[in-house]
Design a protein around this motif. Structure first.
Motif, PDB file in Angstrom:
ATOM      1  N   LEU A 112       0.952  -1.395   0.093  1.00 20.50           N
ATOM      2  CA  LEU A 112       0.383   0.289   0.170  1.00 20.50           C
ATOM      3  C   LEU A 112       0.790   1.419   0.583  1.00 20.50           C
ATOM      4  CD1 LEU A 112      -2.785   1.044   0.111  1.00 20.50           C
ATOM      5  CD2 LEU A 112      -2.643   0.618   2.061  1.00 20.50           C
ATOM      6  N   ALA A 113       1.419   1.191   0.869  1.00 22.05           N
ATOM      7  CA  ALA A 113       2.788   2.027   1.393  1.00 22.05           C
ATOM      8  C   ALA A 113       3.844   2.481  -0.321  1.00 22.05           C
ATOM      9  CB  ALA A 113       3.558   2.117   1.605  1.00 22.05           C
ATOM     10  N   VAL A 114       4.413   1.559  -0.392  1.00 19.77           N
ATOM     11  CA  VAL A 114       4.953   1.578  -2.286  1.00 19.77           C
ATOM     12  C   VAL A 114       3.556   1.704  -3.454  1.00 19.77           C
ATOM     13  CG1 VAL A 114       6.248   0.272  -3.757  1.00 19.77           C
ATOM     14  CG2 VAL A 114       6.535  -0.176  -1.637  1.00 19.77           C
ATOM     15  N   LYS A 115       2.204   1.884  -3.377  1.00 14.97           N
ATOM     16  CA  LYS A 115       1.588   1.979  -4.292  1.00 14.97           C
ATOM     17  C   LYS A 115       1.050   3.560  -4.232  1.00 14.97           C
ATOM     18  CE  LYS A 115      -0.828  -2.499  -5.924  1.00 14.97           C
ATOM     19  NZ  LYS A 115      -0.312  -2.029  -7.004  1.00 14.97           N
ATOM     20  N   LEU A 116       2.215   4.153  -2.969  1.00 15.50           N
ATOM     21  CA  LEU A 116       1.343   5.768  -3.051  1.00 15.50           C
ATOM     22  C   LEU A 116       2.845   6.632  -3.202  1.00 15.50           C
ATOM     23  CD1 LEU A 116      -0.107   7.779  -1.912  1.00 15.50           C
ATOM     24  CD2 LEU A 116       0.799   8.006   0.501  1.00 15.50           C
ATOM     25  N   MET A 117       3.678   6.275  -2.346  1.00 15.27           N
ATOM     26  CA  MET A 117       4.875   6.180  -3.938  1.00 15.27           C
ATOM     27  C   MET A 117       4.971   6.166  -4.735  1.00 15.27           C
ATOM     28  SD  MET A 117       8.033   4.344  -1.105  1.00 15.27           S
ATOM     29  CE  MET A 117       7.033   3.683   0.431  1.00 15.27           C
TER      30      MET A 117
END
Length: 208
Positions: A112-117
Motif C-alpha cells: 500500500l505504501a509503495v503504491k502511493l509512492m
C-alpha cells in the motif's frame, strides 16, 4: 495532487478497502506543504512536509470520524511517501527495503505504501518523474521474501532476557539499545544473524 489521485484511482480495482486507503493517502499526502513551504536561494522547498502531512491527516480524519485502523494506515503511508526518493528511479539497497519491511510489519501495508509512492512518482514533472522505482521496489521485496531474506514480522533470534543473562545486566535502556544494534545487523544481512551471531556482535560492546 490531482495527478496522484488519478494514478491511484486505477490501482486496487479488485479491492475496494485498500483502494479507499490509497485514495485517502493520495488526497492527503502533500497537505503538509501548506505549512512547511520555505524559500531558499530563490527556490521553493517543503522540507519534512511528509511528517506535517501525517499530523494534519490524523487530525482531519479524526474530525471526519474515520475508524482508528483506517487513520493509522493512511497516516503511515502519508508519512512514508518520500521514503525512497533519494534512490532515484532505481532499486533502493536491500537493507533499506528490509528496514521498511520490518517497519511495515505486513506485506499488505508495504504494498500500500509503495503504491502511493508510485502514484506520486508518476505525477512529478519530467525532470523528477520516477516511473520505474515503485515497480522495482515491489519486485525486489518479493525476491527477498522468496529467498528467506525478507523481514515482515521479523523477530530477533534473542530477546531481552537473553541479552540480560549474557551481558550480566538488569533491565533498562541498554537492552533496547542492544536490540536496535542487532536490528541494524539484520537489515544488512538477515540470513546470517542467528543466535550465535547475535551474541558475537554484542560480546565486546558495553557502550552503545
Amino acid at each position: 495532487t490531482l495527478k496522484v489521485v488519478q494514478h491511484a484511482s486505477v490501482m486496487y480495482e479488485d479491492d475496494l478497502e485498500k483502494k479507499k486507503l490509497l485514495m485517502l493517502g493520495a488526497v492527503l499526502h502533500d497537505i503538509g506543504k501548506l505549512t512547511t513551504m520555505t524559500m531558499r536561494d530563490g527556490k521553493v522547498h517543503f522540507y519534512n512536509h511528509e511528517f506535517e502531512s501525517e499530523r494534519m491527516s490524523r487530525e482531519i480524519l479524526r474530525n471526519l470520524k474515520f475508524p482508528n485502523d483506517v487513520i493509522d494506515e493512511v497516516c503511515f503511508i502519508v508519512k512514508n511517501h518520500m521514503r525512497f526518493k533519494g534512490a532515484g528511479d532505481n532499486t533502493p539497497k536491500d537493507k533499506s527495503i528490509r528496514k521498511f519491511q520490518y517497519e511495515c510489519k505486513t506485506k499488505e501495508r508495504f504494498e500500500l505504501a509503495v503504491k502511493l509512492m508510485h502514484a506520486d512518482n508518476l505525477s512529478h514533472g519530467k525532470k523528477y518523474c520516477l516511473p520505474n522505482q515503485g515497480i522495482k521496489i515491489l519486485n525486489r521485496s518479493n525476491e527477498l521474501v522468496e529467498s528467506g531474506e525478507g523481514m515482515f514480522g521479523y523477530k530477533l533470534p534473542i530477546d531481552g532476557n537473553d541479552i540480560m543473562e549474557y551481558k550480566g545486566i538488569g533491565p533498562g535502556r541498554d537492552i533496547k539499545k542492544y536490540q536496535e544494534y542487532l536490528l541494524k545487523m539484520a537489515f544488512n544481512n538477515v540470513k546470517t544473524l542467528d543466535r550465535e551471531a547475535c551474541f558475537k556482535y554484542i560480546k565486546n560492546i558495553n557502550d552503545l
